[in-house]
Design a protein around this motif. Structure first.
Motif, PDB file in Angstrom:
ATOM      1  N   PHE A   1       5.020   2.009 -11.692  1.00 30.68           N
ATOM      2  CA  PHE A   1       4.375   1.742 -10.410  1.00 30.68           C
ATOM      3  C   PHE A   1       3.296   2.801 -10.217  1.00 30.68           C
ATOM      4  N   THR A   2       2.086   2.373  -9.917  1.00 29.25           N
ATOM      5  CA  THR A   2       0.957   3.300  -9.889  1.00 29.25           C
ATOM      6  C   THR A   2      -0.107   2.825  -8.910  1.00 29.25           C
ATOM      7  N   THR A   3      -0.972   3.727  -8.501  1.00 31.27           N
ATOM      8  CA  THR A   3      -2.148   3.357  -7.710  1.00 31.27           C
ATOM      9  C   THR A   3      -3.409   3.447  -8.559  1.00 31.27           C
ATOM     10  N   GLU A   4      -3.270   3.697  -9.849  1.00 27.85           N
ATOM     11  CA  GLU A   4      -4.433   3.699 -10.726  1.00 27.85           C
ATOM     12  C   GLU A   4      -5.062   2.307 -10.734  1.00 27.85           C
ATOM     13  N   ASP A   5      -6.387   2.249 -10.656  1.00 30.26           N
ATOM     14  CA  ASP A   5      -7.034   0.939 -10.558  1.00 30.26           C
ATOM     15  C   ASP A   5      -7.385   0.335 -11.903  1.00 30.26           C
ATOM     16  N   GLU A   6      -7.079   1.043 -12.982  1.00 28.40           N
ATOM     17  CA  GLU A   6      -7.331   0.505 -14.318  1.00 28.40           C
ATOM     18  C   GLU A   6      -6.007   0.350 -15.058  1.00 28.40           C
ATOM     19  N   ILE A   7      -5.537  -0.895 -15.172  1.00 28.69           N
ATOM     20  CA  ILE A   7      -4.341  -1.169 -15.954  1.00 28.69           C
ATOM     21  C   ILE A   7      -4.649  -2.311 -16.915  1.00 28.69           C
TER      22      ILE A   7
ATOM     23  N   LEU B   1       0.814  -1.207   0.000  1.00 28.06           N
ATOM     24  CA  LEU B   1       0.000   0.000   0.000  1.00 28.06           C
ATOM     25  C   LEU B   1       0.852   1.263   0.000  1.00 28.06           C
ATOM     26  N   ASP B   2       0.306   2.341  -0.590  1.00 31.91           N
ATOM     27  CA  ASP B   2       0.959   3.641  -0.473  1.00 31.91           C
ATOM     28  C   ASP B   2       0.514   4.293   0.830  1.00 31.91           C
ATOM     29  N   SER B   3       0.945   5.517   1.085  1.00 30.38           N
ATOM     30  CA  SER B   3       0.655   6.179   2.360  1.00 30.38           C
ATOM     31  C   SER B   3      -0.819   6.491   2.550  1.00 30.38           C
ATOM     32  N   ASP B   4      -1.587   6.495   1.446  1.00 27.73           N
ATOM     33  CA  ASP B   4      -3.032   6.734   1.527  1.00 27.73           C
ATOM     34  C   ASP B   4      -3.835   5.441   1.610  1.00 27.73           C
ATOM     35  N   GLY B   5      -3.132   4.312   1.717  1.00 25.63           N
ATOM     36  CA  GLY B   5      -3.806   3.038   1.826  1.00 25.63           C
ATOM     37  C   GLY B   5      -4.283   2.462   0.512  1.00 25.63           C
ATOM     38  N   GLU B   6      -3.759   2.983  -0.595  1.00 21.52           N
ATOM     39  CA  GLU B   6      -4.141   2.494  -1.917  1.00 21.52           C
ATOM     40  C   GLU B   6      -3.178   1.400  -2.370  1.00 21.52           C
ATOM     41  N   PRO B   7      -3.694   0.300  -2.946  1.00 20.89           N
ATOM     42  CA  PRO B   7      -2.811  -0.762  -3.452  1.00 20.89           C
ATOM     43  C   PRO B   7      -1.899  -0.259  -4.562  1.00 20.89           C
ATOM     44  N   ILE B   8      -0.650  -0.711  -4.506  1.00 22.28           N
ATOM     45  CA  ILE B   8       0.326  -0.323  -5.534  1.00 22.28           C
ATOM     46  C   ILE B   8       0.327  -1.383  -6.621  1.00 22.28           C
ATOM     47  N   ARG B   9       0.180  -0.928  -7.850  1.00 26.44           N
ATOM     48  CA  ARG B   9       0.128  -1.816  -9.000  1.00 26.44           C
ATOM     49  C   ARG B   9       1.328  -1.581  -9.899  1.00 26.44           C
ATOM     50  N   ILE B  10       1.544  -2.527 -10.803  1.00 23.80           N
ATOM     51  CA  ILE B  10       2.525  -2.335 -11.865  1.00 23.80           C
ATOM     52  C   ILE B  10       1.774  -2.311 -13.186  1.00 23.80           C
ATOM     53  N   ASP B  11       2.015  -1.275 -13.958  1.00 23.41           N
ATOM     54  CA  ASP B  11       1.464  -1.155 -15.304  1.00 23.41           C
ATOM     55  C   ASP B  11       2.602  -1.441 -16.277  1.00 23.41           C
ATOM     56  N   ALA B  12       2.429  -2.462 -17.110  1.00 23.93           N
ATOM     57  CA  ALA B  12       3.493  -2.893 -18.025  1.00 23.93           C
ATOM     58  C   ALA B  12       2.960  -2.913 -19.451  1.00 23.93           C
ATOM     59  N   ASN B  13       3.372  -1.951 -20.248  1.00 22.48           N
ATOM     60  CA  ASN B  13       2.999  -1.949 -21.666  1.00 22.48           C
ATOM     61  C   ASN B  13       3.810  -0.911 -22.424  1.00 22.48           C
ATOM     62  N   ASP B  14       3.864  -1.092 -23.740  1.00 24.25           N
ATOM     63  CA  ASP B  14       4.567  -0.159 -24.634  1.00 24.25           C
ATOM     64  C   ASP B  14       6.020   0.055 -24.231  1.00 24.25           C
ATOM     65  N   GLY B  15       6.680  -1.021 -23.782  1.00 22.01           N
ATOM     66  CA  GLY B  15       8.093  -0.928 -23.436  1.00 22.01           C
ATOM     67  C   GLY B  15       8.363  -0.219 -22.138  1.00 22.01           C
TER      68      GLY B  15
END
Length: 349
Positions: free
Chosen positions: A255-261, A237-251
């Motif tokens: 690392f992001t907290t965006e929920d749409e990857i 989690l980040d400091s706001d309690g949001e899950p940390i994701r990895i977005d992998a595309n286009d080379g």
């Protein structure tokens, strides 16, 4: 600014002083000169630990410093431990158990579960090394500025072909057979083969549908359920309690907290990784930051992906102690993937 050192000093690396400050005496000599002996026979952090079969493993001991904040590596099952022992060499398997021994062909073609069993079966405290233990060592390298070389070009180090190990099979090298620079601290007492040769499994980190998940602190060192459906996994989690994701595309890796990857696979140098979220203390402890800019990170954001690290014999500058690949299922078994064990004891009350 780099300061060239032509003396046989323990504080010099590749002919340059690594001290942040230098005292120059009246005679023009360095006041912090610390003579390096031609060969040291002993260092107290190199130990032999016997398992429940009475067989030895050569380990490197890391001792908790009570004067600094405790790294999560030393916190297991809610208890603080003073010592963690990490295999000096990638492991071999003897009678179903894992051993850290020099001049051996590292064990490969094992699944995650097989590697874990080879370690847990050695007795209390033994385990497949963990994400926190790997992160601790990566941070040591980052803090000292000393990064391990290794077999990154079919038996040689890609940046210096004079650095060679003892080859077998045409491209892999025997454990610990390379020069001192192939250890994590560039001494014969360090942990060997963290860069290149064969990838290494570790425990306590995964990518689940693009979300980074970990075990609590260093609980992965215990024989707890970390199967695909286990409730022991928690989101990073980040400091706001949001899950940390990895977005992998286009080379790119981001690392992001965006929920749409998007579900995709990609990789890049750590220096090119994007961070749309803060690098938390937990990410830093796990070595999930650009500590070694030229090393690579890979990710596959579909399904469950378990990590391997270090790179292999043909990865060139992409290999390294910070190299991590989050793109394989737990069932993968390969001739280029091995592992190492670790051990803990001496819990504080």
């Amino acid at each position: 600014m780099k300061v060239k050192c032509e003396r046989n000093c323990k504080e010099s690396v590749k002919g340059f002083c690594r001290m942040s400050e230098i005292d120059i005496l009246a005679d023009g000599m360095c006041g912090k000169y610390n003579r390096k002996p031609e060969f040291e026979l002993f260092r107290e952090d190199n130990v032999v630990v016997f398992d429940n079969a009475g067989l030895p493993s050569i380990m490197v001991k890391f001792t908790r410093n009570p004067e600094v904040p405790t790294h999560p590596m030393f916190i297991i099952g809610g208890k603080t431990y003073n010592k963690i022992y990490v295999s000096k060499y990638p492991n071999v398997i003897i009678n179903g158990k894992a051993y850290s021994l020099p001049m051996q062909q590292p064990a490969v073609n094992v699944t995650q579960e097989e590697a874990e069993e080879a370690c847990f079966s050695k007795g209390d405290g033994w385990h497949l090394w963990t994400a926190m233990e790997r992160g601790y060592i990566a941070n040591l390298c980052y803090d000292t500025g000393i990064f391990p070389h290794g077999n990154t070009n079919r038996g040689e180090y890609h940046a210096d072909c004079s650095e060679k190990g003892d080859c077998f099979g045409g491209y892999k090298t025997l454990t610990g057979s390379g020069p001192e620079t192939w250890s994590h601290d560039h001494t014969v007492f360090g942990i060997y083969d963290l860069c290149g040769n064969v990838w290494e499994r570790f425990r306590g980190l995964r990518l689940k549908d693009g979300i980074l998940q970990v075990a609590e602190n260093n609980d992965a060192a215990m024989n707890i359920d970390l199967s695909a459906g286990s409730n022991k996994w928690k989101c990073l989690l980040d400091s706001d309690g949001e899950p940390i994701r990895i977005d992998a595309n286009d080379g790119e890796i981001k690392f992001t907290t965006e929920d749409e990857i998007e579900e995709d696979y990609d990789g890049c140098h750590w220096k090119d990784v994007g961070f749309d979220c803060e690098i938390t203390d937990e990410m830093k402890a796990l070595g999930l930051f650009a500590g070694e800019p030229e090393a690579y990170i890979y990710a596959d954001t579909s399904g469950e992906r378990l990590p391997i690290c270090g790179g292999s014999w043909a990865y060139g500058s992409n290999a390294g102690v910070f190299n991590v690949s989050l793109d394989y299922p737990r069932s993968i078994s390969s001739g280029s993937v091995g592992f190492r064990s670790a051990y803990y004891c001496d819990a504080e009350d």
